[in-house]
Design an enzyme around this catalytic site. Structure first.
Site, PDB file in Angstrom:
ATOM      1  N   ARG A  39      37.043  43.283  44.662  1.00 55.16           N
ATOM      2  CA  ARG A  39      36.576  42.861  43.348  1.00 55.16           C
ATOM      3  C   ARG A  39      37.723  42.937  42.343  1.00 55.16           C
ATOM      4  O   ARG A  39      38.701  43.660  42.551  1.00 55.16           O
ATOM      5  CB  ARG A  39      35.423  43.749  42.875  1.00 55.16           C
TER       6      ARG A  39
ATOM      7  N   LYS B 163      32.177  49.627  42.791  1.00 54.28           N
ATOM      8  CA  LYS B 163      30.972  49.234  42.056  1.00 54.28           C
ATOM      9  C   LYS B 163      29.764  50.066  42.468  1.00 54.28           C
ATOM     10  O   LYS B 163      28.939  50.438  41.630  1.00 54.28           O
ATOM     11  CB  LYS B 163      30.694  47.745  42.280  1.00 54.28           C
TER      12      LYS B 163
ATOM     13  N   HIS C 240      29.873  45.418  50.453  1.00 62.27           N
ATOM     14  CA  HIS C 240      28.510  44.957  50.193  1.00 62.27           C
ATOM     15  C   HIS C 240      27.498  45.908  50.837  1.00 62.27           C
ATOM     16  O   HIS C 240      27.646  46.278  51.996  1.00 62.27           O
ATOM     17  CB  HIS C 240      28.294  43.550  50.761  1.00 62.27           C
TER      18      HIS C 240
ATOM     19  N   HIS D 127      36.097  35.707  40.501  1.00 60.66           N
ATOM     20  CA  HIS D 127      35.166  36.281  41.479  1.00 60.66           C
ATOM     21  C   HIS D 127      34.953  35.333  42.652  1.00 60.66           C
ATOM     22  O   HIS D 127      34.621  35.783  43.759  1.00 60.66           O
ATOM     23  CB  HIS D 127      33.830  36.605  40.816  1.00 60.66           C
TER      24      HIS D 127
ATOM     25  N   TYR E   9      27.441  34.452  52.243  1.00 54.95           N
ATOM     26  CA  TYR E   9      28.863  34.144  52.313  1.00 54.95           C
ATOM     27  C   TYR E   9      29.231  33.553  53.677  1.00 54.95           C
ATOM     28  O   TYR E   9      30.344  33.097  53.876  1.00 54.95           O
ATOM     29  CB  TYR E   9      29.707  35.408  52.096  1.00 54.95           C
TER      30      TYR E   9
ATOM     31  N   ARG F   6      36.819  36.236  45.729  1.00 55.31           N
ATOM     32  CA  ARG F   6      36.171  37.230  46.609  1.00 55.31           C
ATOM     33  C   ARG F   6      35.249  36.521  47.585  1.00 55.31           C
ATOM     34  O   ARG F   6      35.175  36.857  48.770  1.00 55.31           O
ATOM     35  CB  ARG F   6      35.416  38.251  45.762  1.00 55.31           C
TER      36      ARG F   6
END
Length: 334
Positions: free
Chosen positions: A204, A229, A310, A284, A319, A287
């Site tokens: 990130r 995060k 994640h 972003h 993704y 990513r």
């Protein structure tokens, strides 16, 4: 039985109604309302709950406004939350709305829905509105569980949440990667390195910009992230290309990998995209590009999750844009 008495000013004009409910085995309950109808409605509810043995003292929630509750939330809860700075912004916005003047016990689903409509008219995105609702809902949960307001209902549970748009799936196409890196190199070699690390690691923006040399192990080809995060430590493996990018960088005296600030990098990145003639590619999105490439290399879901951090596997699946021909190669050991 409930006793309702009018309250008058010095001129004898009725300015409200005071209602008192008394029942054996329960403490006397007194509350004042502007209209007699509201006083009667409240008394009916209290008497019914006492009759059924489900009554709980609402005195605190009926005398605490949402604004006051948010003040307490800001003091006791937000300091311990990783997203505290963002939530403080949401909190201040809630406190400017009419609903903030209402007592917690009187807030209903329709009041929350009205606030949502105001947010929509202000141009707030569905996801931003959703985050505002998450904060409000958590406040009511805390009030019930930790502030002694067990009888309080959560009005957020009664409203329809805004429908979120499908997640972004923007990827680099054609020669965009080359054009972007060339533009970044022209603006600043360091910017090109940052973008290169983003594409190679799926980290990130905040994780990249917060990198320090004492957490970079070029020999083992890893970067340790202490502040992520989701609040968990993560060790990110580096590709050969990413390792070389970092090896070529100068060492700063302050121990930070980059001299750019977050805001400065964002501004320069936008300039680079404009210079390269690339539209609709956020930082972003890099990513997303990097994560998709991990799947294309044949890594499994849990392996990709370990690299990207994640926690929501369902979110991570979006993704995975493997081409049919790539799946054929994998099935046949190609």
């Amino acid at each position: 039985m409930a006793a309702i008495r009018p309250r008058k000013d010095r001129d004898g004009v009725v300015i409200g109604y005071q209602v008192q409910v008394q029942r054996k085995g329960y403490p006397s309950q007194t509350k004042t309302f502007r209209s007699k109808a509201d006083a009667q409605a409240w008394a009916t509810i209290v008497e019914s709950e006492m009759q059924r043995g489900v009554w709980r003292d609402r005195s605190e929630s009926e005398n605490t406004t949402l604004m006051e509750a948010f003040d307490r939330y800001a003091e006791e809860i937000i300091p311990s939350k990783k997203s505290g700075n963002r939530e403080m912004g949401f909190l201040h916005q809630w406190q400017t709305r009419p609903i903030a003047k209402m007592f917690l016990a009187s807030i209903r689903g329709k009041d929350v829905a009205a606030a949502m409509r105001n947010m929509e008219s202000e141009g707030k995105s569905p996801n931003t509105i959703r985050l505002h609702l998450v904060l409000l809902s958590h406040l009511f949960t805390i009030a019930r569980k930790e502030w002694g307001m067990e009888s309080l209902n959560n009005p957020v549970e009664l409203v329809r949440k805004p429908k979120l748009p499908r997640g972004r799936d923007r990827r680099l196409v054609g020669d965009e990667e080359t054009r972007l890196l060339d533009a970044c190199q022209t603006i600043s070699p360091e910017l090109a390195s940052i973008v290169g690390i983003a594409i190679e690691t799926a980290m990130r923006q905040g994780e990249i910009m917060g990198m320090t040399w004492n957490k970079v192990d070029l020999k083992r080809q890893t970067v340790t992230l202490e502040d992520t995060k989701n609040g968990e430590k993560r060790i990110v493996p580096l590709t050969t290309k990413a390792t070389q990018i970092l090896r070529d960088l100068p060492r700063n005296l302050d121990g930070k990998v980059w001299t750019y600030t977050d805001d400065g990098m964002r501004t320069s990145y936008k300039r680079a995209c404009k210079r390269a003639g690339i539209k609709g590619l956020t930082f972003h999105d890099l990513r997303h590009e990097a994560t998709s490439r991990l799947f294309e290399k044949g890594l499994a879901l849990m392996q990709v999750s370990a690299i990207t951090g994640h926690k929501n596997m369902q979110m991570l699946k979006r993704y995975n844009h493997l081409k049919p021909e790539d799946l054929v190669k994998l099935l046949n050991g190609g």
